[in-house]
Motif scaffolding. Structure first.
Motif, PDB file in Angstrom:
ATOM      1  N   THR A  30      61.450  34.228  36.952  1.00 17.62           N
ATOM      2  CA  THR A  30      60.778  35.330  37.651  1.00 17.62           C
ATOM      3  C   THR A  30      59.452  34.908  38.281  1.00 17.62           C
ATOM      4  N   ASP A  31      59.169  35.466  39.449  1.00 18.89           N
ATOM      5  CA  ASP A  31      57.855  35.323  40.107  1.00 18.89           C
ATOM      6  C   ASP A  31      57.447  33.868  40.305  1.00 18.89           C
ATOM      7  N   GLY A  32      58.447  33.033  40.595  1.00 21.98           N
ATOM      8  CA  GLY A  32      58.127  31.658  40.975  1.00 21.98           C
ATOM      9  C   GLY A  32      57.936  30.682  39.830  1.00 21.98           C
ATOM     10  N   ARG A  33      58.267  31.100  38.596  1.00 24.41           N
ATOM     11  CA  ARG A  33      58.133  30.155  37.478  1.00 24.41           C
ATOM     12  C   ARG A  33      59.080  28.978  37.689  1.00 24.41           C
ATOM     13  N   GLY A  34      58.585  27.776  37.471  1.00 24.21           N
ATOM     14  CA  GLY A  34      59.404  26.580  37.552  1.00 24.21           C
ATOM     15  C   GLY A  34      60.084  26.294  36.222  1.00 24.21           C
ATOM     16  N   PRO A  35      61.019  25.339  36.193  1.00 24.00           N
ATOM     17  CA  PRO A  35      61.701  24.979  34.948  1.00 24.00           C
ATOM     18  C   PRO A  35      60.796  24.186  34.019  1.00 24.00           C
ATOM     19  N   SER A  36      60.976  24.400  32.715  1.00 24.56           N
ATOM     20  CA  SER A  36      60.258  23.606  31.731  1.00 24.56           C
ATOM     21  C   SER A  36      61.251  22.751  30.958  1.00 24.56           C
ATOM     22  N   ILE A  37      60.707  21.826  30.172  1.00 23.24           N
ATOM     23  CA  ILE A  37      61.579  20.946  29.378  1.00 23.24           C
ATOM     24  C   ILE A  37      62.416  21.733  28.380  1.00 23.24           C
ATOM     25  N   TRP A  38      61.959  22.926  27.987  1.00 23.53           N
ATOM     26  CA  TRP A  38      62.751  23.707  27.028  1.00 23.53           C
ATOM     27  C   TRP A  38      63.935  24.383  27.705  1.00 23.53           C
ATOM     28  N   ASP A  39      63.795  24.770  28.975  1.00 15.43           N
ATOM     29  CA  ASP A  39      64.967  25.289  29.707  1.00 15.43           C
ATOM     30  C   ASP A  39      66.035  24.206  29.748  1.00 15.43           C
ATOM     31  N   THR A  40      65.600  22.993  30.046  1.00 17.90           N
ATOM     32  CA  THR A  40      66.529  21.871  30.170  1.00 17.90           C
ATOM     33  C   THR A  40      67.156  21.524  28.819  1.00 17.90           C
ATOM     34  N   PHE A  41      66.303  21.425  27.796  1.00 19.07           N
ATOM     35  CA  PHE A  41      66.745  20.965  26.476  1.00 19.07           C
ATOM     36  C   PHE A  41      67.741  21.945  25.849  1.00 19.07           C
ATOM     37  N   ALA A  42      67.490  23.264  26.045  1.00 17.16           N
ATOM     38  CA  ALA A  42      68.303  24.276  25.346  1.00 17.16           C
ATOM     39  C   ALA A  42      69.699  24.398  25.932  1.00 17.16           C
ATOM     40  N   HIS A  43      69.925  23.886  27.143  1.00 22.90           N
ATOM     41  CA  HIS A  43      71.204  24.206  27.774  1.00 22.90           C
ATOM     42  C   HIS A  43      72.418  23.435  27.285  1.00 22.90           C
ATOM     43  N   PRO A  44      72.372  22.134  27.180  1.00 17.41           N
ATOM     44  CA  PRO A  44      73.584  21.468  26.683  1.00 17.41           C
ATOM     45  C   PRO A  44      73.914  21.959  25.273  1.00 17.41           C
ATOM     46  N   PRO A  45      75.192  22.236  24.977  1.00 17.71           N
ATOM     47  CA  PRO A  45      75.539  22.753  23.657  1.00 17.71           C
ATOM     48  C   PRO A  45      75.163  21.774  22.544  1.00 17.71           C
ATOM     49  N   GLY A  46      74.891  22.308  21.351  1.00 20.93           N
ATOM     50  CA  GLY A  46      74.725  21.472  20.167  1.00 20.93           C
ATOM     51  C   GLY A  46      73.298  21.255  19.724  1.00 20.93           C
ATOM     52  N   ARG A  47      72.332  21.599  20.569  1.00 21.90           N
ATOM     53  CA  ARG A  47      70.952  21.328  20.163  1.00 21.90           C
ATOM     54  C   ARG A  47      70.281  22.523  19.508  1.00 21.90           C
ATOM     55  N   ILE A  48      70.689  23.743  19.900  1.00 25.51           N
ATOM     56  CA  ILE A  48      70.079  24.957  19.358  1.00 25.51           C
ATOM     57  C   ILE A  48      71.139  25.602  18.466  1.00 25.51           C
ATOM     58  N   VAL A  49      70.802  25.919  17.219  1.00 24.69           N
ATOM     59  CA  VAL A  49      71.850  26.262  16.244  1.00 24.69           C
ATOM     60  C   VAL A  49      72.768  27.385  16.705  1.00 24.69           C
ATOM     61  N   ASP A  50      72.241  28.397  17.396  1.00 26.78           N
ATOM     62  CA  ASP A  50      73.101  29.510  17.817  1.00 26.78           C
ATOM     63  C   ASP A  50      73.441  29.430  19.315  1.00 26.78           C
ATOM     64  N   GLY A  51      73.164  28.287  19.913  1.00 28.67           N
ATOM     65  CA  GLY A  51      73.524  28.099  21.326  1.00 28.67           C
ATOM     66  C   GLY A  51      72.691  28.916  22.294  1.00 28.67           C
ATOM     67  N   THR A 121      46.127  29.770  24.549  1.00 29.50           N
ATOM     68  CA  THR A 121      46.540  28.377  24.347  1.00 29.50           C
ATOM     69  C   THR A 121      47.130  27.878  25.666  1.00 29.50           C
ATOM     70  N   LEU A 122      46.720  26.699  26.092  1.00 29.17           N
ATOM     71  CA  LEU A 122      47.194  26.213  27.395  1.00 29.17           C
ATOM     72  C   LEU A 122      48.523  25.474  27.317  1.00 29.17           C
ATOM     73  N   PHE A 123      48.789  24.811  26.197  1.00 31.24           N
ATOM     74  CA  PHE A 123      50.058  24.065  26.108  1.00 31.24           C
ATOM     75  C   PHE A 123      50.710  24.274  24.753  1.00 31.24           C
ATOM     76  N   HIS A 124      51.784  25.056  24.770  1.00 32.94           N
ATOM     77  CA  HIS A 124      52.584  25.253  23.549  1.00 32.94           C
ATOM     78  C   HIS A 124      53.997  24.744  23.865  1.00 32.94           C
ATOM     79  N   TRP A 125      54.051  23.452  24.282  1.00 36.97           N
ATOM     80  CA  TRP A 125      55.274  22.645  24.327  1.00 36.97           C
ATOM     81  C   TRP A 125      56.163  22.817  25.556  1.00 36.97           C
ATOM     82  N   ASP A 126      55.814  23.738  26.474  1.00 40.45           N
ATOM     83  CA  ASP A 126      56.716  23.996  27.610  1.00 40.45           C
ATOM     84  C   ASP A 126      56.250  23.233  28.853  1.00 40.45           C
TER      85      ASP A 126
END
Ligand code: GBH
Length: 449
Positions: A30-51, A121-126
């Motif tokens: 929304t509103d021009g937000r770019g992708p973060s490493i967490w968007d990328t990391f969460a997508h392939p199956p198997g990394r987040i317990v509930d997908g 907080t300016l950087f919380h991992w995203d």
């Protein structure tokens, strides 16, 4: 309810709740937000317990006014949130996206209208994905991009944010994200991740200067600490515990407070340039302490890849995350910081403390969470005891206001004072919310005379 009245806290003690952007905001595109490493990391199956991912999360981006009303009802004097770098600078650098800053301006103004101090907080991992594509925190340039980002946020909000926190838990980001790969960006460098420590700290130091150029508000960093409990009594066990202490509790705090990097781990420090340690040791006004539990450490097997072995501590109650409940660990930790850093230690605020339990609404729609009440009561008593021990602690923030997206655990771990139905977004204050409201109201009324 507390078994005995809570002890008194010093006048002006800050009572807060904490959250972070990727865990609650949603509105990922929304509103021009770019992708973060967490968007990328969460997508392939198997990394987040509930997908799941944080694409929608608590939809706080759209429901922020309702969430600020919940904070006002709780009576907190401060709210610690994080700013999503990819909203402000969608490619990590380059042109600022004004719509991203507009969101945080709406949030900050809403907080101020309710008498709540905004703590940003300016950087919380995203991290913005384009910066990861250029090497992430392994690349020294990311430190400079971070300072530019801090400058952009402070230029807009420097007159209204009451406390700045540069980085959240740089040790956890380094170790879980670049050391063992269970968090984004998913790299497995073990102790070769050291440049990630140095570049985060350099970014912190450069950001302190950028923040001070726009804002007179105090500046902090929030570190995660875990008191080390040696398991076993051999000299090898003691050496392993000392190594883990240096890694988890000193790697980020020693250089921040002017002591340079701990030598115990034999890091390759060739990335450290002349002058960097002075930038990193720029004075800070507050040390943020995030505390969850102590860690048991013993000697590793011959030939193990790390100089320590982590072992579960037995004999304690456990949360739904299986973490041991050890309130004394918080008192010990605060005393350890005071003893180790002495006059160089700034005042402390506990910027995260909390627990996950399997909270479910009952037949009447209420959400009883007696274990969380007991947890928070015991940890607040530990803070009070540390103050009596002579440690200057000026605030306590509960993790978290809302049940939210718990990183690799997805939606399966609930840390909130407020229950969230992740299908409907509906919020229901738990019994701990009512309990904490009374604790804060009593503390804010001050001593009875
Ligand atoms: C914080 O990190 C984060 O800042 C926050 O975003 C998060 O939601 C919150 O805590 C709750 O997790 O005993 O081997 O299982 C906490 C860092 C790192 C602390 C892992 C507990 C468990 C190690 N955590 N650690 S183990």
């Amino acid at each position: 309810m507390p078994t005995a009245p809570m002890p008194e806290f010093p006048t002006g003690f800050r009572w807060g709740v904490s959250t972070s952007a990727y865990q609650i905001e949603g509105a990922a595109g929304t509103d021009g937000r770019g992708p973060s490493i967490w968007d990328t990391f969460a997508h392939p199956p198997g990394r987040i317990v509930d997908g799941s991912s944080g694409e929608v999360a608590c939809d706080h981006y759209h429901r922020y006014a309702e969430d600020v009303a919940l904070m006002a009802g709780l009576g907190v004097t401060a709210y610690r949130f994080s700013v999503a770098w990819p909203r402000v600078l969608p490619t990590g650098g380059g042109a600022v996206n004004p719509a991203g800053l507009d969101f945080y301006e709406r949030l900050v103004d809403e907080l101020l209208d309710h008498g709540i101090d905004p703590v940003a907080t300016l950087f919380h991992w995203d991290l913005p994905q384009p910066l990861e594509d250029a090497g992430g925190w392994l690349n020294r340039d990311t430190a400079h991009r971070f300072a530019d980002y801090a400058d952009a946020v402070a230029a807009r909000l420097g007159d209204r944010v009451k406390l700045w926190i540069t980085l959240n838990e740089p040790f956890i980001h380094m170790s879980l994200g670049y050391g063992i790969g269970v968090h984004a960006p998913g790299r497995m460098l073990l102790l070769d991740a050291f440049p990630v420590a140095h570049h985060q700290l350099l970014g912190h130091g450069l950001a302190v200067a950028a923040l001070r150029a726009h804002s007179t508000s105090p500046v902090a960093i929030a570190n995660n600490y875990s008191p080390v409990r040696t398991v076993g009594d051999s000299p090898a066990d003691a050496a392993a515990a000392a190594a883990y202490e240096a890694l988890h509790n000193r790697l980020f705090t020693d250089p921040l407070l002017g002591r340079g990097y701990p030598p115990e781990l034999g890091f390759d420090t060739t990335v450290v340039r002349d002058g960097d340690l002075d930038v990193i040791a720029a004075p800070i006004d507050v040390l943020g302490v995030n505390y969850y539990h102590p860690t048991g450490v013993r000697a590793p097997e011959e030939g193990a890849p790390l100089p320590f072995d982590l072992v579960p501590l037995t004999g304690y109650p456990r949360t739904a995350f299986d973490w041991p409940v050890v309130p004394d660990g918080l008192r010990d930790l605060l005393g350890w910081l005071r003893d180790r850093y002495g006059a160089d230690l700034p005042p402390i605020q506990v910027t995260e403390s909390g627990c996950a339990y399997d909270d479910v609404p009952d037949a009447t729609g209420r959400v009883p969470d007696p274990d969380r009440i007991a947890y928070l009561e015991a940890h607040l008593r530990a803070v009070r005891a540390a103050i009596d021990d002579g440690v200057e602690v000026t605030g306590y923030f509960v993790w978290s206001l809302l049940d939210n997206w718990e990183w690799a655990e997805g939606f399966t771990k609930r840390f909130g004072l407020v229950h969230v139905d992740f299908d409907t977004g509906h919020r229901t204050p738990k019994s701990s919310y009512a309990w904490l409201r009374e604790v804060i109201a009593t503390a804010r009324r001050g001593p009875v005379r």
